[in-house]
Structure formats: structure tokens, C-alpha cells
Scaffold this motif. Structure first.
Motif, PDB file in Angstrom:
ATOM      1  N   ALA A  59       0.674  -1.484  -0.421  1.00  0.00           N
ATOM      2  CA  ALA A  59       0.108   0.337  -0.666  1.00  0.00           C
ATOM      3  C   ALA A  59       0.944   1.594   0.046  1.00  0.00           C
ATOM      4  N   ILE A  60       2.014   1.127   0.809  1.00  0.00           N
ATOM      5  CA  ILE A  60       2.931   2.101   0.765  1.00  0.00           C
ATOM      6  C   ILE A  60       3.836   2.066  -0.413  1.00  0.00           C
ATOM      7  N   GLY A  61       3.959   1.075  -1.185  1.00  0.00           N
ATOM      8  CA  GLY A  61       5.645   1.076  -1.925  1.00  0.00           C
ATOM      9  C   GLY A  61       4.977   1.237  -3.468  1.00  0.00           C
ATOM     10  N   VAL A  62       3.361   1.090  -3.337  1.00  0.00           N
ATOM     11  CA  VAL A  62       2.665   1.338  -4.841  1.00  0.00           C
ATOM     12  C   VAL A  62       3.077   3.061  -4.950  1.00  0.00           C
ATOM     13  N   ARG A  63       2.453   3.859  -4.192  1.00  0.00           N
ATOM     14  CA  ARG A  63       1.748   5.264  -3.839  1.00  0.00           C
ATOM     15  C   ARG A  63       3.545   5.896  -4.129  1.00  0.00           C
ATOM     16  N   VAL A 112      -4.794   3.472  -4.700  1.00  0.00           N
ATOM     17  CA  VAL A 112      -4.148   2.797  -4.879  1.00  0.00           C
ATOM     18  C   VAL A 112      -3.763   2.399  -6.412  1.00  0.00           C
ATOM     19  N   ILE A 113      -5.656   2.671  -6.996  1.00  0.00           N
ATOM     20  CA  ILE A 113      -5.318   1.694  -7.803  1.00  0.00           C
ATOM     21  C   ILE A 113      -4.818   3.081  -9.057  1.00  0.00           C
ATOM     22  N   THR A 114      -5.208   4.450  -8.930  1.00  0.00           N
ATOM     23  CA  THR A 114      -4.327   5.605  -9.247  1.00  0.00           C
ATOM     24  C   THR A 114      -3.053   5.569  -9.317  1.00  0.00           C
ATOM     25  N   ALA A 115      -2.409   4.838  -8.304  1.00  0.00           N
ATOM     26  CA  ALA A 115      -1.284   4.884  -8.216  1.00  0.00           C
ATOM     27  C   ALA A 115      -0.817   4.250  -9.070  1.00  0.00           C
ATOM     28  N   ASP A 151      -4.031  -5.547 -12.285  1.00  0.00           N
ATOM     29  CA  ASP A 151      -4.473  -4.877 -13.822  1.00  0.00           C
ATOM     30  C   ASP A 151      -4.655  -3.451 -14.294  1.00  0.00           C
ATOM     31  N   ALA A 152      -4.052  -2.895 -12.480  1.00  0.00           N
ATOM     32  CA  ALA A 152      -4.783  -1.351 -13.173  1.00  0.00           C
ATOM     33  C   ALA A 152      -2.830  -1.098 -13.254  1.00  0.00           C
TER      34      ALA A 152
END
Length: 254
Positions: free
Chosen positions: A159-163, A186-189, A218-219
Motif C-alpha cells: 500500500a505504501i510501495g505502490v504510492r 491505490v488504483i490511481t497510483a 490489472d491497473a
């Protein structure tokens, strides 16, 4: 900018482990005892409720340092590990709500509380990771040109790493994992991430439905991305099936 202040050092099996502070951010750096200067940096995030030296994280860090010659870095997320916590702060109230929801088996309440808590924590954590990376790259043995990867972390670590990966151009490859409630931020990031990605999905998480993990995978806008699904929830899933050469290939070690 804060510099790195090393506070403790130990070594075993050819890897040096050094605790450090960047301002008030506590972290640990694992590096091969005989490694070359300017080796790639791999950032590793820990799960919610854990810390920078959690046994599974530390084992993966030691392997990456010994096998591939990486500089591996972990920091304590806000309110975790050696970071201060108070009974009055908003984060502690969120933790209490999460515990109560788990006890009551109230999944919607647990999901809402987890999303709010993680979003608040991640905003601070992303800035701290970038400050830590700035400070480490100022060290002469690392330098500003060392390749950087994000090396994993189930649930909160992702959750942090994707952002972080979405806004940090120095990260050129990333390993993520599921097992948390995926919300629209998170999906947007994830849609902003184009670097190569490996994604480990706990197939049987008792709280986070696997469909949310599939939606996150998928995102990702990456041309190169692979999905690995293993039995178990985010607390018991093992890091098996991943391509062990993934980071080394993309960070220039093979």
C-alpha cells in the motif's frame, strides 16, 4: 536534508547490518561485507503491525545482499517498530477500531478503518522513504547513480510501495504483494507505474478478497508485469514462485 547517522553495526555470513537514523526515521541497511561501491539499492517495506527487522523481511534482505550484492534498506513506518506511539493520537484510535472490527468479524467496518489508517500513514511514509533515499545516495559508497528497486512487502508494505513507486522516478523495478483492501487512490497510483513489476497474491486472505488484488495487478501500466498466486493469507503466504533474478536483471547485476 538530513544525513545518515549510523548507530549500531553487526555482521554475519558475509553481510553487514547497520542500524541508522535519518532525522528521526529509524532504519537498517544490509550490505555485502565485500561488495562493490555504488551497488543497487533495494527498498523493502514491512507489513502492518510489524517493523523493519521482522523475521521474514530480514531473511529476504540478507539473501538479497549476499546473493546479489544489493544494498537493502528498510525503515520503520510511522507508529511502528522504534517509532513513538501515543494513546491519544488518531492512528491509535484507528488501530483500536481495526482490532474491534476484527474481533466482531465486521469486514465492512474493518475495510473502512484499514483504508483510512493506511492512507494517512502512507502519506507520511512516502515522504520519509524519499528522504531516506536522498540521504543514502549522499553516502560516497552508494552515490546518486545507484539503481533503485522496491523489493516487496505484503499488505501495508505494498500500500505504501505502490504510492512511492508512482511518484519516485529513481525506482526502476518493483515487487509488490496483495492482502490488503485496495481503494481508488491505490488504483490511481498503480496506473502511473510503468516499471517492470512482479506481484505476489495471497490467494486465501480472510479479509481482503482476491478480486481486489487482481484489480490492482490489472491497473499497473507496466509493459512487463507478472502475477504469482500462492495459497494462504497475507500473514502466512510464502515468497515462493517469484523470479529470483527479477531485481538483479532490472538493476544491472546479471
Amino acid at each position: 536534508m538530513h544525513s545518515v547517522r549510523f548507530t549500531a553495526e553487526s555482521s554475519s555470513d558475509g553481510v553487514v547490518e547497520r542500524d541508522f537514523l535519518v532525522g528521526e526515521i529509524p532504519g537498517v541497511l544490509w550490505a555485502p561485507a565485500s561488495g562493490a561501491d555504488h551497488a543497487p539499492i533495494v527498498l523493502v517495506g514491512h507489513n502492518g503491525g510489524m517493523h523493519k527487522k521482522a523475521p521474514g523481511l530480514r531473511a529476504r534482505a540478507l539473501h538479497a545482499a549476499a546473493a546479489w550484492g544489493f544494498n537493502v534498506v528498510a525503515i520503520d513506518a510511522p507508529g511502528h517498530g522504534d517509532r513513538p506511539r501515543t494513546d491519544e493520537d488518531e492512528d491509535e484510535r484507528a488501530r483500536t477500531e481495526i482490532r474491534q472490527a476484527v474481533t466482531a468479524r465486521d469486514t465492512p467496518r474493518f475495510a473502512a478503518a484499514s483504508v483510512r489508517f493506511t492512507a494517512s500513514l502512507a502519506e507520511q511514509a512516502v515522504a520519509e522513504w524519499r528522504a531516506t533515499l536522498d540521504a543514502l545516495q549522499a553516502l560516497p559508497q552508494i552515490g546518486p547513480d545507484a539503481p533503485v528497486g522496491y523489493g516487496g512487502g505484503i499488505s501495508m508494505g505494498t500500500a505504501i510501495g505502490v504510492r512511492l513507486t508512482a511518484v519516485e522516478p529513481r525506482i526502476t523495478a518493483a515487487i509488490f504483494g496483495g492482502g490488503f483492501f485496495v481503494d481508488e487512490p491505490v488504483i490511481t497510483a498503480a496506473r502511473q507505474i510503468t516499471v517492470p513489476v512482479q506481484f505476489l497474491l495471497p490467494w486465501d486472505d480472510e479479509h481482503a478478497d482476491r478480486s481486489s488484488g487482481l484489480a490492482l495487478f490489472d491497473a499497473f501500466a507496466s509493459a512487463e508485469k507478472t502475477l504469482h498466486a500462492n495459497p494462504g493469507d497475507h500473514r502466512t503466504v510464502r515468497w515462493v514462485g517469484l523470479d529470483d533474478t527479477f531485481l538483479s536483471r532490472h538493476l544491472g547485476r546479471v
